[in-house]
Every structure is written in structure tokens, then in C-alpha cells.
Design an enzyme around this catalytic site. Structure first.
Site, PDB file in Angstrom:
ATOM      1  N   LYS A  58      88.929  29.240  41.769  1.00 16.30           N
ATOM      2  CA  LYS A  58      90.016  28.350  41.359  1.00 16.30           C
ATOM      3  C   LYS A  58      91.343  28.760  42.006  1.00 16.30           C
ATOM      4  O   LYS A  58      92.275  27.964  42.062  1.00 16.30           O
ATOM      5  CB  LYS A  58      90.138  28.331  39.840  1.00 16.30           C
ATOM      6  CG  LYS A  58      88.885  27.761  39.176  1.00 16.30           C
ATOM      7  CD  LYS A  58      89.197  26.731  38.148  1.00 16.30           C
ATOM      8  CE  LYS A  58      88.018  25.889  37.721  1.00 16.30           C
ATOM      9  NZ  LYS A  58      86.821  26.605  37.285  1.00 16.30           N
TER      10      LYS A  58
HETATM   11  C1  LIG Z   1      85.507  26.021  37.298  1.00 13.35           C
HETATM   12  C2  LIG Z   1      84.337  26.836  37.699  1.00 13.35           C
HETATM   13  C3  LIG Z   1      83.155  26.254  38.193  1.00 13.35           C
HETATM   14  C4  LIG Z   1      82.937  24.770  38.266  1.00 13.35           C
HETATM   15  O1  LIG Z   1      83.668  24.151  39.285  1.00 13.35           O
HETATM   16  P1  LIG Z   1      83.867  22.574  39.317  1.00 13.35           P
HETATM   17  O2  LIG Z   1      84.734  22.304  40.478  1.00 13.35           O
HETATM   18  O3  LIG Z   1      84.531  22.214  38.001  1.00 13.35           O
HETATM   19  O4  LIG Z   1      82.513  21.944  39.402  1.00 13.35           O
HETATM   20  C5  LIG Z   1      82.134  27.095  38.627  1.00 13.35           C
HETATM   21  N1  LIG Z   1      82.250  28.443  38.551  1.00 13.35           N
HETATM   22  C6  LIG Z   1      83.372  29.034  38.070  1.00 13.35           C
HETATM   23  C7  LIG Z   1      83.418  30.520  37.992  1.00 13.35           C
HETATM   24  C8  LIG Z   1      84.460  28.262  37.633  1.00 13.35           C
HETATM   25  O5  LIG Z   1      85.561  28.866  37.143  1.00 13.35           O
END
Ligand SMILES: *Cc1c(COP(=O)(O)O)cnc(C)c1O
Length: 438
Positions: free
Chosen positions: A107
Site C-alpha cells: 500500500k
Molecule cells: C490491501 C491488501 C491486499 C489487497 O489488495 P487490493 O488492492 O485491495 O485487492 C492484499 N494484501 C495486503 C497485505 C494488503 O494490505
């Protein structure tokens, strides 16, 4: 770049408006009306280019008409300034590690880039911007770290009391200054409802300039398209590539599909899901039926109604057959996830986090169904140490904690315990911020 709403009713907007507004008023999501073709073929020795160089090249093709090249270059080079190693696990099996940013989840790519875009745009206006965000863990820390000490921005972060891990809580709650953290006496859904009520409140909107930092914001997806080009560049077009994306709200996968539309030579994607299998059922049956979210050990993917589905339907013009050519879906259980973590650790000495393990299993299922020789890559979206207690139980060994996490664990959490009540939230925001803003 012109952006349209996936619901096709709201007016088209500029990138600036899409980024600052977050969401069109017709309830859809913003999506670029056209995507440029980005061809890496014309570069000799593309493998020797850095991620930032490839990202800047792609960013110019996408955003060059709106942002001056020097500014764009500094946005790319300052925000996407951490490693993303491609680790070889076995013949034709690779891991792209996306967790080397400051909060140790992927993220960081989206949140850091978005924060810089927002501050670039608001520097051209005088008004303070108030970023509201509901979090169940990783989003909160990436967003809080990205906006920390950015002039003109106040972040208000809502999270459910007692429902995020200690490490996650420390990562976002100990910053202070322009980051206000409200520990809500309720669930994640309650937090999300409070944020939506704030966006719907005419009184708040008339007095405070509000925006959202959840993955509905297109500025989070744009930088995520870049690493798909980077991965393909590592193979210089020599291999047929399948990429498995552990998915919750499907922002990461949407970015991958956008990259493919722009000419990124990925031959196929797999959407890897935990027990929250709404999209998997859609790929099988053609019916998109959201369900209440189920709690799993890959908790960042506990999403029953993935918001970016709307963007995927739009990109494929609702054509399920076309989508199935590019994408397969797999849903796996917590027991299978634990077993995969144990097996991969035993076989290769590599420690996956629960989200990456779901991605690994998605790839494995795909190759069981289509065994032709292809090169498989799965995305590792979080550092395993973020889930150290759970993983120690699974492998029966301590998980080394990186220094940056140890630092956050030493900090003191600073939150305000807050009732699940919108009238009190409104009064709090107005008394804290409105008078400063006059
Ligand atoms: C947010 C997140 C996801 C999912 O990602 P999306 O873009 O919402 O599908 C997967 N793994 C981790 C560790 C995350 O923080």
C-alpha cells in the site's frame, strides 16, 4: 488525461479533479477514458533500467499531458524510492516482493504517490485539505505515514478498537502532529459508515474541504500499474508470464489489467482470494453477488464487495468471455494458507505472509489446470513480520522483526477512544478544525 465515471452518468473530469474529489457523484469510480500504449520494446537492455526509470517512462505516457516532466520525475523518484526484488524460488516460479516501503506493505506505492499528487495539487490553492480514512490495518499506516507533516493536510483516521494487530496500531497511532487517530468503539464497517456519513454531510462539506484516501482514489492505482511493466522488463519478453495477485478490494489487480491494456506483456492473471470469494463466483457464473465479509487470517483481503470490480467490468465492457481469457480466479481456505506457509518455508526456506501465501496458492491452482510451461510470479504484498505471532505458530520458529518495525513498537500509541456516533464525530471535526480554518 480525461477520466470518466464507471457509471457513465457523471461528467468527465481532469486528473486534478478526480484525485481531489476521490469519487464521482453518480456513485461510480473514476477511470481514464483512454489508455496510452506503452512499449518497452524500443529500449535496448531494458533489464538494466531501474524501477524508477521505468515508472517515470510509464508515468509520462499516462500523466505527461497534465504534469510538468520535472515535477512528475520528482514525484516518481521521491515516492517510489524503495526496492522491489524479484526473488527466484524455483524454475519458472518467482516472487515480486512489494513490501519494502516504510510501512512494509504494498500500500506504500499507492499511498505515497497519491499523497504527493494531492499536495502538488493543493499547493496551487490556499485551502487546507482534510483526508478522512477508515482502516482495518494496512491502509491506515500507509496513508498516515505518507501524509505525515505534509503542509496543508490534516488526516483523520478511524479504526475499530481492538480489531487491528498491535504492530499495525503502533504504525499509525504514534505519529501525532497532522494525523488524528480515532479509536472507534465499533467494527470496521461502523468506521466506514461514519466516513460515508461525513462525506454525505452538507454542513461538514461546506466548512471543511474533505477527501478520501481509500482505494477508490485513482491516484492509488496509477503507480501500481508501473511494477507490472518493471517485472515484464526483467524477462525482456522471453517468457510467457502469469501473475497471481492476492486480492481484496481488487485495486492491485485492476492496475495489472490496466497495464495489460497499455501493452504490458503479461499473458494471464490470477485473482487469488481467501474465503471472500465474490469475484471467483462471478468468474464462474457471470453473476456478481456481494456477500458480507468473512474473517480470515489474510485479513486485509476480507472484502465481500470488492469496490474495484466496477473498474474491471468497465475495462472489459462487461464481456465475461474476454475477461476469462485474461483472468482466472481461485479461492483458498485458512488451513490451505497455513499449510502453504509451512510447505514453502520447509522446501525453499522462504517465509511468506498470509496474503502472499494466498497468491502462491492461486498460482499453483492455475498451473494444475493449465500445466503448459509458463513463468509464474506471485506478488508478496506484506512483510511476514507484520503477522509474526500467527506465523510463529505456523512454523514453530520466531520471525525476525526488521529494525523499522522494532522502532514503531517502541512508540507510544496516541489515540482518542471515540463512540460510534456520527453527531459526536461531526462536532469533534468542527470544533477541532473549523475554527482554525476561518
Ligand atoms: C490491501 C491488501 C491486499 C489487497 O489488495 P487490493 O488492492 O485491495 O485487492 C492484499 N494484501 C495486503 C497485505 C494488503 O494490505
Amino acid at each position: 488525461m480525461v477520466l470518466l465515471s464507471t457509471n457513465r452518468k457523471a461528467n468527465s473530469v481532469s486528473l486534478r479533479e478526480a484525485v481531489l474529489k476521490g469519487m464521482p457523484e453518480d456513485g461510480g469510480l473514476y477511470i481514464p477514458s483512454e489508455l496510452p500504449t506503452i512499449s518497452l520494446d524500443r529500449f535496448k537492455g531494458i533489464r538494466s533500467y531501474s524501477f524508477q526509470e521505468i515508472a517515470f517512462f510509464a508515468a509520462q505516457a499516462l500523466l505527461g499531458d497534465e504534469i510538468d516532466p520535472d515535477i512528475l520525475k520528482s514525484i516518481v523518484f521521491d515516492t517510489l524510492n524503495f526496492d522491489l526484488p524479484l526473488v527466484k524460488l524455483d524454475e519458472n516460479l518467482y516472487i515480486l516482493e512489494l513490501f519494502h516501503g516504510p510501512t512494509l506493505s504494498f500500500k506504500d506505492f499507492g499511498a505515497r504517490f497519491m499523497a504527493r499528487m494531492i499536495s502538488y495539487y493543493i499547493a496551487q490553492s490556499e485551502k487546507n485539505l482534510y483526508v478522512l480514512v477508515a482502516t482495518s490495518g494496512d491502509t491506515g499506516s500507509a496513508v498516515a505515514q505518507s501524509f505525515y507533516r505534509v503542509p496543508g493536510i490534516q488526516v483523520v483516521l478511524l479504526y475499530p478498537s481492538g480489531k487491528v494487530s498491535l504492530i499495525q496500531e503502533k504504525q499509525f497511532s504514534a505519529l501525532n502532529e497532522n494525523i488524528t487517530v480515532l479509536e472507534i468503539e465499533g467494527t470496521f464497517d461502523d468506521c466506514q459508515i461514519l466516513v460515508k456519513q461525513a462525506f454525505a454531510s452538507s454542513e461538514l462539506n461546506s466548512k471543511l474541504n474533505l477527501t478520501s484516501a481509500n482505494s477508490i482514489n485513482i491516484a492509488r492505482l496509477i503507480p501500481q500499474t508501473f511494477y507490472y511493466f518493471y517485472v515484464c522488463a526483467q524477462f525482456e519478453g522471453k517468457n510467457e508470464i502469469v501473475i497471481s495477485v492476492p486480492s481484496g478490494n481488487f485495486g492491485n489487480l485492476t492496475a495489472g489489467l490496466m497495464a495489460k491494456k497499455m501493452g504490458c506483456p503479461v499473458s494471464h492473471f490470477t485473482a487469488a482470494m481467501n474465503a471472500n470469494d465474490t469475484f471467483c463466483r462471478y468468474l464462474e457464473t457471470g453473476v456478481f453477488q456481494p456477500a458480507p465479509s468473512k474473517k480470515t487470517i489474510s485479513n486485509a483481503m476480507d472484502v465481500g464487495n470488492p469496490s474495484n470490480a466496477a473498474r474491471i467490468f468497465y475495462l472489459y465492457n462487461q464481456n465475461l468471455e474476454a475477461l476469462r481469457k485474461d483472468l482466472s480466479g481461485f479461492s483458498v481456505s485458512d488451513d490451505e494458507t497455513r499449510e502453504a506457509i509451512r510447505d514453502v518455508f520447509k522446501t525453499y526456506g522462504y517465509l511468506m505472509d498470509p496474503h502472499g501465501a494466498v497468491g502462491y496458492l492461486g498460482l499453483k491452482r492455475f498451473f494444475e489446470k493449465s500445466p503448459e510451461k509458463k513463468c509464474g510470479i506471485f506478488l508478496e504484498t506484506a512483510h511476514p513480520a507484520k503477522f509474526s505471532e500467527m506465523i510463529e505458530e505456523i512454523i514453530g520458529k520466531p520471525v525476525p522483526i526488521p529494525a523499522s518495525l522494532q522502532e514503531s513498537l517502541k512508540r507510544k500509541k496516541q489515540t482518542v477512544l471515540f463512540p460510534n456516533d456520527f453527531s459526536q464525530l461531526k462536532a469533534f471535526l468542527l470544533s477541532k478544525f473549523f475554527l482554525n480554518n476561518l
